[in-house]
Motif scaffolding. Structure first.
Motif, PDB file in Angstrom:
ATOM      1  N   LYS A  48     -13.027  35.077  -1.124  1.00 56.22           N
ATOM      2  CA  LYS A  48     -11.422  34.813  -0.834  1.00 56.22           C
ATOM      3  C   LYS A  48     -10.668  35.977  -1.389  1.00 56.22           C
ATOM      4  N   SER A  49     -11.076  36.934  -1.755  1.00 54.99           N
ATOM      5  CA  SER A  49     -10.689  38.152  -2.103  1.00 54.99           C
ATOM      6  C   SER A  49     -10.606  38.965  -0.898  1.00 54.99           C
ATOM      7  N   LEU A  50     -11.344  38.774   0.266  1.00 54.43           N
ATOM      8  CA  LEU A  50     -11.552  39.499   1.308  1.00 54.43           C
ATOM      9  C   LEU A  50     -10.773  39.247   2.488  1.00 54.43           C
ATOM     10  N   VAL A  51      -9.813  38.271   2.665  1.00 53.23           N
ATOM     11  CA  VAL A  51      -8.810  37.884   3.534  1.00 53.23           C
ATOM     12  C   VAL A  51      -7.979  38.771   3.767  1.00 53.23           C
ATOM     13  N   PRO A  52      -7.531  39.514   5.024  1.00 48.48           N
ATOM     14  CA  PRO A  52      -7.899  38.785   6.316  1.00 48.48           C
ATOM     15  C   PRO A  52      -9.177  39.569   6.840  1.00 48.48           C
ATOM     16  N   ALA A  53      -9.611  40.256   6.056  1.00 50.09           N
ATOM     17  CA  ALA A  53     -11.025  41.111   6.728  1.00 50.09           C
ATOM     18  C   ALA A  53     -11.904  40.236   7.276  1.00 50.09           C
ATOM     19  N   SER A  54     -12.647  40.595   8.429  1.00 51.18           N
ATOM     20  CA  SER A  54     -13.347  39.754   9.049  1.00 51.18           C
ATOM     21  C   SER A  54     -14.567  40.782   9.924  1.00 51.18           C
ATOM     22  N   GLY A  55     -15.765  40.243  10.003  1.00 53.72           N
ATOM     23  CA  GLY A  55     -16.580  40.954  10.951  1.00 53.72           C
ATOM     24  C   GLY A  55     -16.140  41.013  12.322  1.00 53.72           C
ATOM     25  N   PHE A  56     -15.226  40.219  12.792  1.00 50.32           N
ATOM     26  CA  PHE A  56     -14.331  40.155  13.873  1.00 50.32           C
ATOM     27  C   PHE A  56     -13.915  41.544  14.135  1.00 50.32           C
ATOM     28  N   GLN A  57     -13.472  42.307  13.073  1.00 55.21           N
ATOM     29  CA  GLN A  57     -12.854  43.663  13.176  1.00 55.21           C
ATOM     30  C   GLN A  57     -13.810  44.765  13.409  1.00 55.21           C
ATOM     31  N   SER A  58     -14.908  44.699  13.510  1.00 54.90           N
ATOM     32  CA  SER A  58     -16.045  45.560  14.057  1.00 54.90           C
ATOM     33  C   SER A  58     -15.803  46.326  15.225  1.00 54.90           C
ATOM     34  N   VAL A  59     -15.049  47.511  15.116  1.00 51.61           N
ATOM     35  CA  VAL A  59     -14.774  48.141  16.226  1.00 51.61           C
ATOM     36  C   VAL A  59     -16.029  48.603  17.172  1.00 51.61           C
ATOM     37  N   GLN A  60     -17.166  48.876  16.490  1.00 52.75           N
ATOM     38  CA  GLN A  60     -18.358  49.270  17.172  1.00 52.75           C
ATOM     39  C   GLN A  60     -18.893  48.247  18.068  1.00 52.75           C
ATOM     40  N   PHE A  61     -18.798  46.916  17.760  1.00 55.14           N
ATOM     41  CA  PHE A  61     -19.285  45.762  18.009  1.00 55.14           C
ATOM     42  C   PHE A  61     -18.564  45.884  19.735  1.00 55.14           C
ATOM     43  N   ARG A  62     -17.132  46.063  19.480  1.00 48.32           N
ATOM     44  CA  ARG A  62     -16.267  46.264  20.904  1.00 48.32           C
ATOM     45  C   ARG A  62     -16.709  47.192  21.847  1.00 48.32           C
ATOM     46  N   PHE A  63     -16.938  48.547  21.130  1.00 48.22           N
ATOM     47  CA  PHE A  63     -17.255  49.816  21.801  1.00 48.22           C
ATOM     48  C   PHE A  63     -18.715  49.604  22.625  1.00 48.22           C
ATOM     49  N   ILE A  64     -19.718  48.630  22.067  1.00 48.88           N
ATOM     50  CA  ILE A  64     -20.812  48.550  22.727  1.00 48.88           C
ATOM     51  C   ILE A  64     -20.810  47.567  23.748  1.00 48.88           C
ATOM     52  N   GLU A  65     -19.626  46.527  23.806  1.00 47.58           N
ATOM     53  CA  GLU A  65     -19.604  45.637  24.736  1.00 47.58           C
ATOM     54  C   GLU A  65     -18.916  46.373  26.079  1.00 47.58           C
ATOM     55  N   LEU A  66     -17.893  47.292  25.859  1.00 43.48           N
ATOM     56  CA  LEU A  66     -17.379  47.888  26.863  1.00 43.48           C
ATOM     57  C   LEU A  66     -18.285  48.891  27.561  1.00 43.48           C
ATOM     58  N   ARG A  67     -19.286  49.488  26.898  1.00 46.27           N
ATOM     59  CA  ARG A  67     -20.096  50.543  27.262  1.00 46.27           C
ATOM     60  C   ARG A  67     -21.244  49.471  28.225  1.00 46.27           C
ATOM     61  N   CYS A  68     -21.579  48.349  27.974  1.00 43.55           N
ATOM     62  CA  CYS A  68     -22.567  47.644  28.269  1.00 43.55           C
ATOM     63  C   CYS A  68     -22.344  46.988  29.608  1.00 43.55           C
ATOM     64  N   THR A  69     -21.064  46.455  29.905  1.00 45.04           N
ATOM     65  CA  THR A  69     -20.717  45.668  30.897  1.00 45.04           C
ATOM     66  C   THR A  69     -19.419  45.869  31.420  1.00 45.04           C
ATOM     67  N   ARG A  70     -19.240  45.518  32.859  1.00 55.59           N
ATOM     68  CA  ARG A  70     -17.781  45.695  33.293  1.00 55.59           C
ATOM     69  C   ARG A  70     -16.804  44.723  32.610  1.00 55.59           C
ATOM     70  N   LEU A  71     -15.546  45.032  32.482  1.00 53.30           N
ATOM     71  CA  LEU A  71     -14.413  44.531  31.615  1.00 53.30           C
ATOM     72  C   LEU A  71     -14.374  42.932  32.273  1.00 53.30           C
ATOM     73  N   GLU A  72     -14.634  42.738  33.699  1.00 57.12           N
ATOM     74  CA  GLU A  72     -14.497  41.514  34.100  1.00 57.12           C
ATOM     75  C   GLU A  72     -15.515  40.659  33.329  1.00 57.12           C
ATOM     76  N   ASN A  73     -16.418  40.761  32.872  1.00 57.54           N
ATOM     77  CA  ASN A  73     -17.569  40.083  32.183  1.00 57.54           C
ATOM     78  C   ASN A  73     -16.850  39.707  30.710  1.00 57.54           C
ATOM     79  N   LEU A  74     -16.034  40.220  30.196  1.00 58.87           N
ATOM     80  CA  LEU A  74     -15.602  40.005  28.980  1.00 58.87           C
ATOM     81  C   LEU A  74     -14.112  39.403  28.977  1.00 58.87           C
ATOM     82  N   LEU A  75     -13.663  38.726  30.062  1.00 59.93           N
ATOM     83  CA  LEU A  75     -12.458  38.290  30.028  1.00 59.93           C
ATOM     84  C   LEU A  75     -12.297  36.734  29.816  1.00 59.93           C
ATOM     85  N   ASN A  76     -11.429  36.161  29.447  1.00 57.24           N
ATOM     86  CA  ASN A  76     -11.271  34.829  29.587  1.00 57.24           C
ATOM     87  C   ASN A  76     -11.078  34.201  30.968  1.00 57.24           C
TER      88      ASN A  76
END
Length: 305
Positions: free
Chosen positions: A130-158
């Motif tokens: 409860k003391s960690l709000v609003p921090a979240s693993g969602f905010q791991s930028v390295q995870f996003r960097f990996i996605e962008l380096r691994c696949t074309r942007l079109e595969n990450l779109l809604n």
């Protein structure tokens, strides 16, 4: 015996430098160089000082340590992926070696998640989180960097974003429809959560810049560039990497979230405020790095088995 070996090494160093234009005296220089120690080289004291819990619950230290561990492993993954994307072309042998490394790193992350599931006291975790709000693993930028380096942007779109691709929309416009933003929107108002707003404030420019840099240079692009049918072993290794990252890793998160957030039917809210079940389950996101490597049937059953 050891003294003789050292003498020979010094002799070789002397000979090499005497035959060069370098005026340094290596034996003297080496003798004055501070000897390397494990704790200095690995920066042990610094590493062990980075755990700063916000509460007095003992398991919060374990919680922090595990997330730091995953960030270090993700840095190892990025280190390998950056080497691949940084080359104009990559041969099959090198690519196979790199993908094998990536799979080992991912297996380490996935198998170690038991620390989160079984290594934290249920009651204590639900207090200190409860003391960690609003921090979240969602905010791991390295995870996003990996996605962008691994696949074309079109595969990450809604779905809305994918319809814009045919219109040759700019990267910045497409980025507004990247899949993970959906987890940071309040469904009742359509406003951004603090988790998403703070993340974008810090990282969005870096992410858009990287997406633009990676056009035509992602790991997926390198695979397409090989042409023809991939060697079976490489094909299988790439499929495994895709599945480990985009199915197995989200599922271990989901199973642990089920335990801590809904074990007693409470359906607690995640610290980042997301609809965690829909965000984490791969069958909803349908995220794949290498869509050409999967059959229609496999895509239809993505994340179901």
């Amino acid at each position: 015996m050891l003294k003789e070996i050292v003498r020979e090494i010094r002799k070789d160093i002397n000979n090499n430098y005497q035959n060069s234009d370098d005026n340094l005296n290596p034996p003297e220089g080496l003798s004055k160089t501070k000897k390397v120690t494990y704790w200095d080289y690995v920066k042990v004291d610094t590493l062990l000082s980075l755990q700063k819990p916000k509460t007095d619950f003992k398991d919060e230290v374990t919680f922090i340590l595990y997330h730091q561990l995953t960030e270090i492993v993700m840095k190892m993954i990025l280190h390998e992926v950056e080497q691949i994307s940084g080359q104009e072309s990559v041969d099959v042998t090198t690519l196979s070696e790199k993908i094998d490394r990536l799979n080992r790193y991912l297996e380490l992350m996935i198998n170690s998640f038991d620390i989160m599931r079984y290594g934290l006291n249920y009651k204590d975790y639900n207090q200190f989180r409860k003391s960690l709000v609003p921090a979240s693993g969602f905010q791991s930028v390295q995870f996003r960097f990996i996605e962008l380096r691994c696949t074309r942007l079109e595969n990450l779109l809604n779905q809305k974003g994918k319809k814009l691709i045919s219109n040759s929309a700019a990267t910045q416009k497409l980025f507004k429809h990247i899949y993970w933003k959906g987890a940071g929107i309040k469904p009742e108002t359509g406003e951004k959560t603090d988790t998403l707003s703070m993340f974008e404030e810090k990282y969005i420019d870096q992410l858009i810049d990287l997406a633009e840099q990676m056009e035509g240079h992602t790991l997926e692009d390198k695979i397409i560039g090989i042409g023809g049918s991939l060697p079976p072993i490489l094909n299988q290794a790439l499929r495994r990497f895709d599945y480990l990252f985009n199915v197995n890793w989200p599922l271990v998160h989901l199973n642990t979230a089920e335990y801590y957030l809904n074990a007693k039917g409470e359906e607690k809210v995640a610290t980042g405020g997301s609809k965690w079940r829909k965000y984490l389950h791969p069958k909803y996101q349908q995220r794949r790095f290498f869509p050409l490597l999967w059959s229609e049937e496999e895509i239809k059953n993505w994340g179901k088995c």
